[in-house]
Design an enzyme around this catalytic site. Structure first.
Site, mmCIF file in Angstrom:
data_model
loop_
_atom_site.group_PDB
_atom_site.id
_atom_site.type_symbol
_atom_site.label_atom_id
_atom_site.label_comp_id
_atom_site.label_asym_id
_atom_site.label_seq_id
_atom_site.Cartn_x
_atom_site.Cartn_y
_atom_site.Cartn_z
ATOM 1 N N ASP A 140 -11.235 28.575 -56.357
ATOM 2 C CA ASP A 140 -10.232 29.284 -56.680
ATOM 3 C C ASP A 140 -10.000 30.568 -55.667
ATOM 4 O O ASP A 140 -11.003 31.285 -55.695
ATOM 5 C CB ASP A 140 -10.622 29.973 -58.276
ATOM 6 C CG ASP A 140 -9.652 31.116 -58.714
ATOM 7 O OD1 ASP A 140 -8.387 31.076 -58.201
ATOM 8 O OD2 ASP A 140 -10.072 31.808 -59.750
ATOM 9 N N ASN B 106 -7.736 33.060 -55.472
ATOM 10 C CA ASN B 106 -7.073 34.134 -55.859
ATOM 11 C C ASN B 106 -7.475 34.838 -57.115
ATOM 12 O O ASN B 106 -7.209 35.649 -57.659
ATOM 13 C CB ASN B 106 -5.387 34.232 -55.882
ATOM 14 C CG ASN B 106 -4.918 33.441 -56.922
ATOM 15 O OD1 ASN B 106 -5.790 32.275 -57.548
ATOM 16 N ND2 ASN B 106 -3.817 33.195 -57.465
ATOM 17 N N ASP C 197 -8.102 33.920 -60.187
ATOM 18 C CA ASP C 197 -7.336 33.789 -61.444
ATOM 19 C C ASP C 197 -7.878 32.864 -62.510
ATOM 20 O O ASP C 197 -7.498 32.621 -63.676
ATOM 21 C CB ASP C 197 -5.756 33.695 -61.473
ATOM 22 C CG ASP C 197 -5.306 32.247 -60.931
ATOM 23 O OD1 ASP C 197 -6.404 31.569 -60.358
ATOM 24 O OD2 ASP C 197 -4.360 31.891 -60.818
ATOM 25 N N ASP D 102 -7.102 26.167 -56.376
ATOM 26 C CA ASP D 102 -5.526 26.159 -56.103
ATOM 27 C C ASP D 102 -5.799 25.487 -54.639
ATOM 28 O O ASP D 102 -6.867 25.177 -54.263
ATOM 29 C CB ASP D 102 -5.083 27.759 -56.005
ATOM 30 C CG ASP D 102 -5.982 28.572 -55.704
ATOM 31 O OD1 ASP D 102 -6.747 28.400 -54.787
ATOM 32 O OD2 ASP D 102 -6.567 29.417 -56.327
ATOM 33 N N ASP E 173 -0.433 6.512 -59.915
ATOM 34 C CA ASP E 173 -0.832 6.485 -61.077
ATOM 35 C C ASP E 173 -0.036 5.586 -62.061
ATOM 36 O O ASP E 173 0.837 5.169 -62.103
ATOM 37 C CB ASP E 173 -0.248 8.065 -61.792
ATOM 38 C CG ASP E 173 -0.748 8.215 -63.141
ATOM 39 O OD1 ASP E 173 -2.073 8.194 -63.074
ATOM 40 O OD2 ASP E 173 0.063 8.561 -64.209
ATOM 41 N N GLU F 61 -4.002 3.008 -59.341
ATOM 42 C CA GLU F 61 -4.982 2.918 -60.398
ATOM 43 C C GLU F 61 -4.621 1.669 -61.257
ATOM 44 O O GLU F 61 -3.705 1.536 -62.170
ATOM 45 C CB GLU F 61 -4.240 4.287 -61.369
ATOM 46 C CG GLU F 61 -5.527 4.524 -62.380
ATOM 47 C CD GLU F 61 -4.823 5.288 -63.632
ATOM 48 O OE1 GLU F 61 -5.735 5.712 -64.531
ATOM 49 O OE2 GLU F 61 -3.740 5.447 -63.851
HETATM 50 C C1 GLC Z 1 -3.783 8.074 -65.496
HETATM 51 C C2 GLC Z 1 -4.308 9.605 -65.225
HETATM 52 C C3 GLC Z 1 -4.940 10.191 -66.345
HETATM 53 C C4 GLC Z 1 -3.366 10.426 -66.978
HETATM 54 C C5 GLC Z 1 -2.615 9.357 -67.115
HETATM 55 C C6 GLC Z 1 -1.112 9.551 -67.670
HETATM 56 O O1 GLC Z 1 -4.488 7.312 -66.194
HETATM 57 O O2 GLC Z 1 -5.624 9.115 -64.227
HETATM 58 O O3 GLC Z 1 -5.418 11.362 -66.062
HETATM 59 O O4 GLC Z 1 -3.567 11.159 -68.221
HETATM 60 O O5 GLC Z 1 -2.280 8.531 -66.045
HETATM 61 O O6 GLC Z 1 -0.410 10.257 -66.542
HETATM 62 CA CA CA Z 2 -6.397 30.337 -58.274
#
Ligand code: GLC
Ligand code: CA
Length: 563
Positions: A50, A52, A54, A58, A229, A287
């Site tokens: 982090d 900044n 908060d 980031d 993804d 994935e």
């Molecule tokens: C993939 C991501 C997971 C997310 C899902 C929906 O499995 O790794 O974190 O919740 O897709 O996008």
């Molecule tokens: Ca931050």
């Protein structure tokens, strides 16, 4: 502020000193691709550093840690989604693919991260949430506005089966039906995950074009590839055939996603997306939740025309330290015909330390698992913090849960907050992650397990990882060598040789909680060795004197070059 200025200065310097970043084709004389020799590390931006103060990690935080990552031996970082998002699924619900969530920074910060990475010969990979957008994405808002909106067909809208009845029996993987009713247009839209994550309609060529353009936009900014993804879920049966349900071991009915998962049309998209990636020498990581090697093969595509790096999650299904189980999984990956991609954990899977630790030899086991997947043939993808032995820190009370599925399924499933805790940098307050209370609590073990403390300890998990990664980068046998299994039916020890042009490196992993004596017959496998040169040992430091017997402490990893 000072760092920010430095970053801008660095950018200016780069702009003046280097020609426009013409896409570099990094194929050396041995014809390996850059990603085959790279070690990848997944970073969860919210939890890494982090800058900044908060309480939220980031982009500038990540940039500030690049020297550490380079020191460790990381070549490429994959950032989980850092785009603008309502954060229902912590970034996996994207509302703008071509920007940065203000909590994490700005596009300038991203440019800076990319430029600073390039300076260190590192690459940045982004997460491409390709199956769905957020319901707050302008595309979906338009699509939902009327049945005749030009973007209506960008998502999957269908009539229900009469009042209150969804179009079919499909369920969302995060629970409940996969359809949400929209009273305004009296239709239902499809969502494989949360209702706030409507699925894009990949049968519409305009969707494909818009999404492919997103990748071009980032490639031109210097991004070196994408982790795609949920690719399994890209297409669904246009006839919306009901899915079958079967009883699991507990007698619960479980949906078999026959009509909403791994449809063959996925491969056409991947082939075309790959052609775009190839124009930029970029890598596509998938994935890919495959359950057998045939499915994995399909994701590489005929003649490797699809994903260069489909993740092999079958390895993560091994839930105990077991030589036979791991041996079987490695043999499977080796037989796929593609370049293996090894992953042990990520932001959806419990941490390695937790999954494999026995409460007694946890640090040894962490080193053992690292010695396994970082010495195999293929590309490893690490998860931030595993190199210091971070473990899961799961929420103790439902009120503290942030990951929606944890709240929905408490206490059976506590959600994924536990594997997404802040990176532990120092023994100071908040583990040096932030000056203020972090968004997700730091693991209480941080005083002992953190970068600063472990850097100073030659026997730490961190220094062990660093030594392993050094070997990986310098030894030809690790970079390009074959994998030769040595002991097919040993229940306790997993042993193999990595072999390349006369260099042979032996890896012996004691996967048991007792000391072992390993008898090996190298000649039977076509190797000869007069002596061993120890490269790394997780328990003892001494040189082995005999080449037919190796003694190992519980869960010890021993790596030696055959001489
Ligand atoms: C993939 C991501 C997971 C997310 C899902 C929906 O499995 O790794 O974190 O919740 O897709 O996008
Ligand atoms: Ca931050």
């Amino acid at each position: 502020m000072r760092r920010k200025l430095a970053c801008i200065a660095a950018l200016l310097f780069l702009a003046l000193a280097t020609p426009a970043p013409a896409q570099k084709k990094v194929v050396d004389a041995e014809a390996h691709q850059w990603w085959q020799h790279a070690v990848f590390l997944e970073i969860y931006p919210r939890s890494f550093a982090d800058s900044n103060n908060d309480g939220i990690g980031d982009i500038n935080g990540i940039t500030s840690k690049l020297d550490y990552l380079r020191w460790l031996g990381v070549d490429a970082i994959w950032l989980t989604p850092m785009y603008p998002s309502p954060q229902v699924d912590f970034g996996y619900d994207v509302s703008d693919y071509e920007n940065v969530n203000p909590e994490y920074g700005t596009l300038k910060d991203m440019d800076c991260l990319i430029a600073e990475s390039e300076q260190r010969n590192m690459r940045v990979i982004l997460d491409f949430v390709i199956n769905h957008t957020s319901d707050k994405h302008p595309w979906f808002i338009e699509s939902a506005s009327s049945r005749t909106n030009p973007k209506r067909d960008w998502y999957i809208w269908r009539d229900g089966k009469g009042p209150g009845n969804p179009p079919n029996n499909w369920g969302a993987v995060f629970g409940g039906p996969a359809w949400k009713y929209d009273p305004k247009t009296d239709q239902w839209y499809y969502h494989y995950f949360y209702p706030q994550q409507p699925d894009l309609n990949w049968r519409n060529p305009d969707v494909e074009k818009a999404m492919f353009d997103v990748t071009r936009w980032w490639y031109k900014r210097g991004v070196a590839g994408f982790r795609l993804d949920a690719v399994d879920a890209l297409f669904e049966d246009p006839k919306l055939t009901d899915d079958p349900f079967i009883k699991d071991a507990n007698g619960q009915l479980v949906e078999q996603h026959v009509y909403s998962d791994k449809l063959p049309e996925v491969h056409g998209v991947l082939q075309r997306l790959r052609r775009v990636a190839d124009e930029y020498d970029a890598v596509l990581i998938g994935e890919t939740w495959t359950s057998n090697v045939e499915e994995l093969k399909q994701y590489y595509g005929a003649n490797n025309s699809e994903l260069q790096m489909p993740m092999d999650f079958m390895l993560t299904i091994v839930n105990k330290v077991s030589a036979p189980e791991f041996r079987k999984q490695i043999a499977m990956a080796e037989s796929s015909g593609g370049w293996p991609v090894y992953v042990m954990s990520n932001h959806d899977i419990r941490r390695v330390y937790d999954r494999y630790g026995d409460g007694q030899h946890d640090d040894q086991i962490a080193k053992l698992i690292a010695s396994l997947y970082l010495t195999l043939r293929g590309t490893p993808i690490m998860y931030y913090g595993e190199e210091i032995g971070m473990e899961n820190n799961d929420p103790k009370r439902i009120e503290d849960v942030m990951d929606t599925i944890g709240r929905l399924n408490w206490p059976k499933d506590k959600g994924r907050d536990g594997e997404r805790t802040p990176m532990q940098w120092t023994a100071g307050e908040n583990a040096g992650f932030s000056a203020v209370k972090p968004w997700n609590p730091v693991d209480p073990r941080y005083k002992q397990y953190n970068v600063e403390v472990e850097k100073k300890d030659p026997n730490s998990i961190l220094n062990y990882y660093r030594s392993l990664l050094k070997l990986r980068h310098t030894e030809a046998a690790f970079l390009d060598g074959n994998y030769v299994a040595l002991n097919e039916d040993d229940a306790n020890i997993l042993a193999y040789v990595r072999s390349c042009k006369g260099q042979n490196i032996l890896v012996v992993l004691n996967m048991s909680s007792s000391a072992q004596t390993f008898h090996l017959d190298l000649a039977a496998k076509g190797f000869s060795a007069k002596t061993f040169k120890t490269l790394l040992a997780s328990a003892k430091a001494g040189e082995e004197t005999r080449t037919d017997t190796i003694s190992l402490e519980p869960f010890e990893a021993y790596i030696a070059e055959l001489k």
